[in-house]
Each structure stands twice: as structure tokens, then as C-alpha cells.
Design an enzyme around this catalytic site. Structure first.
Site, mmCIF file in Angstrom:
data_model
loop_
_atom_site.group_PDB
_atom_site.id
_atom_site.type_symbol
_atom_site.label_atom_id
_atom_site.label_comp_id
_atom_site.label_asym_id
_atom_site.label_seq_id
_atom_site.Cartn_x
_atom_site.Cartn_y
_atom_site.Cartn_z
ATOM 1 N N GLY A 209 0.841 -1.209 0.000
ATOM 2 C CA GLY A 209 0.000 0.000 0.000
ATOM 3 C C GLY A 209 0.861 1.238 0.000
ATOM 4 C CG ASN A 210 -0.073 4.652 -1.531
ATOM 5 O OD1 ASN A 210 -0.790 5.496 -1.010
ATOM 6 N ND2 ASN A 210 -0.411 4.012 -2.647
ATOM 7 C CG HIS A 211 2.761 6.496 4.091
ATOM 8 N ND1 HIS A 211 2.452 5.735 5.181
ATOM 9 C CD2 HIS A 211 4.073 6.291 3.839
ATOM 10 C CE1 HIS A 211 3.532 5.096 5.587
ATOM 11 N NE2 HIS A 211 4.534 5.415 4.782
#
Ligand code: CTP
Length: 401
Positions: A209-211
Site C-alpha cells: 500500500g502507500n501513505h
């Protein structure tokens, strides 16, 4: 004189900023507006009703029952009479009650009966304004279509410095005037917005995923909807929620699911805003069972996801506008300009990771908007809600160009 003849109900609630209501009423009357003031009991501790009744040239209403005549104040009639209601100052208590349908005074009964636009200008101390419950209530009111006039930064009555001061009366007048001047700039337009991260599954419990939090995309959806657009918001996993009559929220997980949802929405959309941080790569295979650890190293083979922006750019219709985002760390303008070309964007919103307070997770953002004619507009660091306004304005300008 945009407020001339406008019927305005001013709701004054219990906050030290209630003293500013006197100046606000005076300015409204000077603009030739008709003003009726409704106060909560708590507000009368901060400013005498006589002051506001003298300035508004109307009796101030507080109770359900009028004192002298014994006649009932009709909150339904009041609600129907008004062209707008403005709660200024709106205390945390009144905001909480408005958000939850409580009705224990005349002001709240009028609010619940009203069919006109409602504005609220919060005023409270720094920490109160940051409390998650207050923020959630404010968000709820925005979801109901009420208009937030954000508190300003500065010295507060407590001596603390920060956000919480009610907007100055002059700014409240300017805000209301702007509202009457403005037409719904995106009325009749269908807008698709992508938001948030994507989760690319590795096995049943793990993902890449990512932030991204989705804040920017959600703020854009809200702003476009407030401008009258019919919005389809396609979001990856996020904690954010949104309830707005003009917004249809579709939740997805992976980049490929987002692509599917976007392809459908794109068939009828006039404007596509791609604010999501879509994974560029996804695991080649997803394990059926949780992967057990073995040895010191492990490799996950990745394959490219479909580039949603690029795919939609390739089939962009005449009169359709596509807007992209770019987060760059070096040669920002150059890289953004390349993306305009490769993804057939009409506008690109550039965030630089070199700017403090901009990008993932922050409530603020500092952007540059570049169009496909190479016009470049730089903006200051602002709240994401204000940034959303700037982006929607740029889109409206592009539509009209
Ligand atoms: N985008 C998209 N689908 C993808 C990847 C990106 O729709 N699979 C969109 C983003 O929503 C954003 C724009 O494309 O509007 C820019 O994305 P970015 O990842 O910065 O660009 P890339 O082309 O992936 O370039 P690079 O990773 O090399 O910076």
C-alpha cells in the site's frame, strides 16, 4: 449591495466571540439586509439581547414563547422566512446539537425547520477546535450541505495562539455576498474523482500500500458537489466517510478494481479528477493461503497495474476534461509537464515533497497547477479544503476557456 433585501437569520450561541455579532449585525443592516437574531440562552451571558435588537431593528428571539404577548414564536415560519441562516459564532455545543438533530431551543428548532442554505462560523478554543468529536460534527454538517466558514488563526480569548477565532464580521459579510453572487459553477456536470491509496494483495493478510489518506480527493468531492456537480467518488481504503446528496461513494481496494469502477464512470463523466495514489505494480500472483516464512530472503514478483489516468486519457472525449496529480521530488515542473503529455491531462496538480506541510497525511497542501498550454499557477500553503477550492476554480476556468 449583494445582500440588499436578503432575509437573514443570525443565530448567536454561547461563545466569547458573540461580542462580534454586534458588528456583524451592523454591517448586514448597512448592506440593507433584513436581519432577525435568534440567541441561545448561553449567548445572552456574552452579549445583551437589547444590543442586537437595537442594531437589527427587530426583536431578538430566544424562547419558544414571546415574553410580552404570550404568543408562540413559530420556528417553522422563521425557517421559511429566511433566505439564509448563519450561526455566528457557532459554539462546539451548538455544532454538536446541529450535527445530531437535537432541538432544545428555538434556534435549533428553526435550523431543523429551515429549507434555506445554512452557514456556520465556529468559534472556540484551540484544543476544542482540534477535538476529533468537534471535527467529526463539523464534517457531518458539511455532509448535510451546510457551509463552513472556517475559524481564523490568531490570538484566542484564552491567550493561546492558533485556529479558533471566529471569522471577522467583514469576512462573514464577504462570504455571504460571494454566495449570492455565485452561480453553481458545476451544475449539470458529472465529475468522477479517484482518491486514497490502493492495496495490492500479496496473500490473504498482506498487501502493498502507500501513505495516501484520501483527504485531498474527499475535499475535492465535497467542493465539486457544493458547486452543484454530480460526483462519483471512487476511493481506495481510507478511514474517511462522506455523506452528501450529490456524492456517490464507491469503495475499492486494488488498482485494478479502481480501474474497473473508473471505466464505468468515465462513460458518462464530463470531468475526471485523478487524485488517487494508485500502485504502479501489483503482485503477479496472490497466494491463497498466508505465506509462511522460509529462509532469509523472499521475493515478490510484481507486474504493472493499468495506468487509469493514461487509459482514460487515450479515450478522452471532446469536451471531457482530465485532471491528474503528480508528486515529485526533483525537476518537478518538467516531470509534471511530461505527465500532462503522456496521460493527456488538461490540468495537472503538482505537489512537491520538498514543501513542508504538503503531501500525504497533512491537513495542508502547497500546490502548483499547470495546464496543457503550459500556464503555471503557484499557490500558498493552505488547508486541503481551500486547496480543493483552488483546484475546482482552475477546472471551472478551463471549462470556460
Ligand atoms: N495514476 C493512475 N493510475 C495508475 C498510476 C497513476 O490513474 N496506475 C494517476 C494518479 O492518480 C495521478 C497521476 O496518474 O493523477 C500521476 O501518477 P504518478 O504515479 O505520479 O505518475 P507515474 O506515471 O506513475 O510516474 P512516476 O511513478 O514515474 O512518477
Amino acid at each position: 449591495m449583494l445582500l440588499k433585501g436578503k432575509k437573514i437569520i443570525l443565530g448567536v450561541t454561547g461563545s466569547i466571540a458573540a461580542y462580534k455579532a454586534a458588528i456583524f449585525v451592523r454591517l448586514l443592516v448597512k448592506e440593507c439586509a433584513e436581519v432577525k437574531v435568534i440567541m441561545t440562552k448561553a449567548a445572552t451571558d456574552f452579549i445583551p439581547p437589547l444590543t442586537l435588537s437595537t442594531l437589527s431593528k427587530n426583536p431578538v428571539l430566544i424562547d419558544f414563547q414571546k415574553d410580552k404577548t404570550g404568543e408562540w414564536n413559530n420556528h417553522v415560519d422563521l425557517g421559511l422566512w429566511a433566505d439564509v441562516i448563519i450561526m455566528a459564532p457557532a459554539s462546539a455545543n451548538t455544532i454538536g446539537k446541529m450535527a445530531n438533530g437535537l432541538c432544545d431551543n428555538l434556534l435549533l428548532a428553526t435550523y431543523l425547520s429551515a429549507r434555506c442554505p445554512v452557514f456556520f462560523a465556529p468559534a472556540m478554543d484551540l484544543d476544542m477546535y482540534q477535538h476529533p468529536s468537534v471535527l467529526a460534527n463539523i464534517q457531518k454538517l458539511i455532509g448535510f450541505g451546510n457551509h463552513l466558514i472556517e475559524a481564523e488563526h490568531g490570538e484566542l480569548a484564552s491567550g493561546l495562539i492558533g485556529q479558533g477565532r471566529m471569522a471577522e464580521p467583514e469576512n462573514l459579510v464577504a462570504y455571504l455576498s460571494g454566495f449570492f453572487l455565485k452561480k453553481s459553477t458545476l451544475k449539470g456536470k458529472k465529475v468522477m474523482i479517484t482518491a486514497g491509496p490502493t492495496y495490492e494483495a500479496i496473500d490473504p493478510v498482506r498487501f502493498i500500500g502507500n501513505h495516501s489518506t484520501g483527504k485531498m480527493g474527499f475535499a475535492l468531492a465535497e467542493e465539486a458537489a457544493n458547486e452543484g456537480a454530480e460526483v462519483t467518488l471512487i476511493s481506495g481504503p481510507t478511514h474517511l466517510t462522506i455523506e452528501h446528496a450529490n456524492i456517490k461513494l464507491i469503495r475499492v481496494k486494488s488498482g485494478n478494481q479502481m480501474y474497473e469502477a473508473c471505466s464505468t464512470a468515465n462513460q458518462t463523466s464530463d470531468i475526471n479528477i485523478m487524485a488517487a495514489a494508485v500502485a504502479d505494480y501489483t503482485p503477479k500472483t496472490v497466494a491463497d493461503q498466508k505465506i509462511k516464512k522460509k529462509g532469509n530472503e523472499m521475493t515478490v514478483e510484481l507486474v504493472k497495474t493499468t495506468d487509469i489516468a493514461k487509459s482514460l486519457g487515450a479515450i478522452k472525449k471532446k469536451n471531457q476534461l482530465n485532471i491528474g496529480f503528480a508528486l515529485e521530488t526533483e525537476a518537478e515542473i518538467e516531470h509534471a509537464q511530461q505527465k500532462i503529455k503522456s496521460k493527456n491531462f488538461d490540468l495537472i496538480v503538482l505537489n512537491s515533497l520538498n514543501d513542508k506541510g504538503a503531501g500525504f497525511g497533512h491537513d495542508t497542501n502547497k500546490i502548483t497547477i499547470i495546464d496543457n498550454q503550459n500556464n503555471i499557477q503557484h499557490f500558498e500553503l493552505k488547508s486541503k479544503r481551500e486547496v480543493a477550492k483552488d483546484i475546482i476554480n482552475a477546472i471551472v476556468q478551463k471549462l470556460e476557456a
